[in-house]
Design an enzyme around this catalytic site. Structure first.
Site, PDB file in Angstrom:
ATOM      1  N   CYS A 163       4.502 -17.202  29.933  1.00  0.00           N
ATOM      2  CA  CYS A 163       2.974 -16.528  30.195  1.00  0.00           C
ATOM      3  C   CYS A 163       2.415 -17.597  28.962  1.00  0.00           C
ATOM      4  O   CYS A 163       1.992 -18.915  29.476  1.00  0.00           O
ATOM      5  CB  CYS A 163       2.613 -15.149  29.525  1.00  0.00           C
ATOM      6  SG  CYS A 163       1.243 -14.822  30.329  1.00  0.00           S
ATOM      7  N   HIS A 212       6.108 -13.479  34.074  1.00  0.00           N
ATOM      8  CA  HIS A 212       7.257 -12.847  33.593  1.00  0.00           C
ATOM      9  C   HIS A 212       7.949 -12.042  33.871  1.00  0.00           C
ATOM     10  O   HIS A 212       8.303 -11.132  34.881  1.00  0.00           O
ATOM     11  CB  HIS A 212       7.006 -11.635  32.696  1.00  0.00           C
ATOM     12  CG  HIS A 212       5.110 -11.861  32.169  1.00  0.00           C
ATOM     13  ND1 HIS A 212       5.420 -11.553  30.665  1.00  0.00           N
ATOM     14  CD2 HIS A 212       3.752 -11.629  32.117  1.00  0.00           C
ATOM     15  CE1 HIS A 212       4.175 -12.227  30.024  1.00  0.00           C
ATOM     16  NE2 HIS A 212       3.664 -11.929  30.684  1.00  0.00           N
ATOM     17  N   GLU A 257      11.206 -11.529  32.840  1.00  0.00           N
ATOM     18  CA  GLU A 257      11.810 -10.446  32.226  1.00  0.00           C
ATOM     19  C   GLU A 257      12.170  -9.140  33.505  1.00  0.00           C
ATOM     20  O   GLU A 257      11.937  -7.927  32.915  1.00  0.00           O
ATOM     21  CB  GLU A 257      11.331 -10.389  30.594  1.00  0.00           C
ATOM     22  CG  GLU A 257      10.349  -9.838  30.192  1.00  0.00           C
ATOM     23  CD  GLU A 257       9.158 -10.942  30.205  1.00  0.00           C
ATOM     24  OE1 GLU A 257       8.190 -10.895  29.910  1.00  0.00           O
ATOM     25  OE2 GLU A 257       9.679 -12.279  31.100  1.00  0.00           O
TER      26      GLU A 257
END
Length: 285
Positions: free
Chosen positions: A73, A200, A202
């Protein structure tokens, strides 16, 4: 096929900035010692200007020293800024988030974001990223898929008008949105692993199914990325593993990865903080 143990280290990016060298030289040199002892660098997402120049310095160090790098990001956006300043010669290059008057706005707010209005203006949720080339390490890590769906959370994006300038110097935007307007994945030519993603990863990573993005960083930092790719992106010659696998051998092999899989299972700010041991680890800036 196990990886070496990872010793994640957290580095406060503000301590890497030049001004700290005069105000607190011990903190400055300790921060740089941590960074320079790392086998790989992660610059995660974030908001605000604090520490951004230190993060850009960390990106520059990883790029120049051929250290595995992942920008997520904001981390991807700062990689674009660093490249513009030091490879394109645009010394004032910046994001309009930090310098609205820069002559080289390489990162800009998206059309749907009204500057100054922070309510309900983010690009959120699952979006499709289309791979534009087969010559992409991240595409290989995703199993050579034509596209992937990942979750987003941002207000700013790489300036699409300037993309040709970057790609002419080897910073390629290998993943874009379905309209080919928003840059989603960047990779740097002639570097072992220099990757940026606007999304993202994760958010969808799991213990037995780690994000290909984070796994790629960890494999590269361990010196095992190329062998992993040559095996078709498998941890071993056996079948792929899953969260519901009851294969004891598979579980043992994944456990042998130790710190290599744990970071990708959580948010970068939590997953990559560790005991600060020098060397043989990852630095999160």
């Amino acid at each position: 096929h196990s990886l070496c143990w990872s010793s994640p280290q957290y580095v406060d990016s503000a301590d890497l900035e030049a001004g700290v060298q005069s105000t607190d030289p011990v903190k400055y040199h300790e921060a740089w010692q941590k960074l320079c002892s790392a086998d790989g660098v992660l610059v995660p997402g974030g908001f605000g200007i604090r520490g951004t120049e230190g993060k850009i310095s960390a990106v520059s160090w990883a790029r120049k020293n051929n250290k595995p790098f992942l920008g997520v990001c904001l981390g991807m956006q700062l990689a674009v800024i660093e490249f513009a300043r030091h490879q394109l010669g645009w010394t004032d290059a910046n994001s309009t988030e930090f310098d609205p008057d820069t002559k080289h706005p390489v990162v800009v707010d998206m059309p749907e974001h009204n500057p100054g209005d922070m309510g309900g203006t983010m690009r959120l949720g699952k979006r499709t990223t289309i791979f534009k080339t087969s010559n992409s390490v991240l595409r290989q890590l995703y199993g050579n898929k034509d596209s992937v769906d990942e979750r987003h959370r941002h207000r700013y994006e790489v300036n699409p008008v300037l993309v040709p300038e970057f790609e002419s110097r080897g910073l390629r935007f290998v993943g874009q949105d379905a309209d080919g307007v928003r840059m989603e994945v960047l990779e740097l030519d002639d570097h072992p692993f220099f990757v940026g993603v606007q999304f993202h990863p994760e958010f969808t990573s799991r213990p037995m199914s780690p994000s290909p993005v984070y796994l790629g960083l960890l494999l590269s930092a361990a010196g095992k990325l190329q062998s992993f790719l040559q095996r078709g992106c498998r941890l071993s010659p056996r079948d792929d593993y899953s969260d519901v696998s009851d294969d004891g051998d598979s579980d043992s092999e994944l456990a042998a990865l130790g710190g290599a899989t744990a970071p990708s299972n959580g948010l970068p700010g939590n997953g990559l903080r560790g005991n600060g041991l020098p060397g043989n680890g990852l630095g999160e800036v």
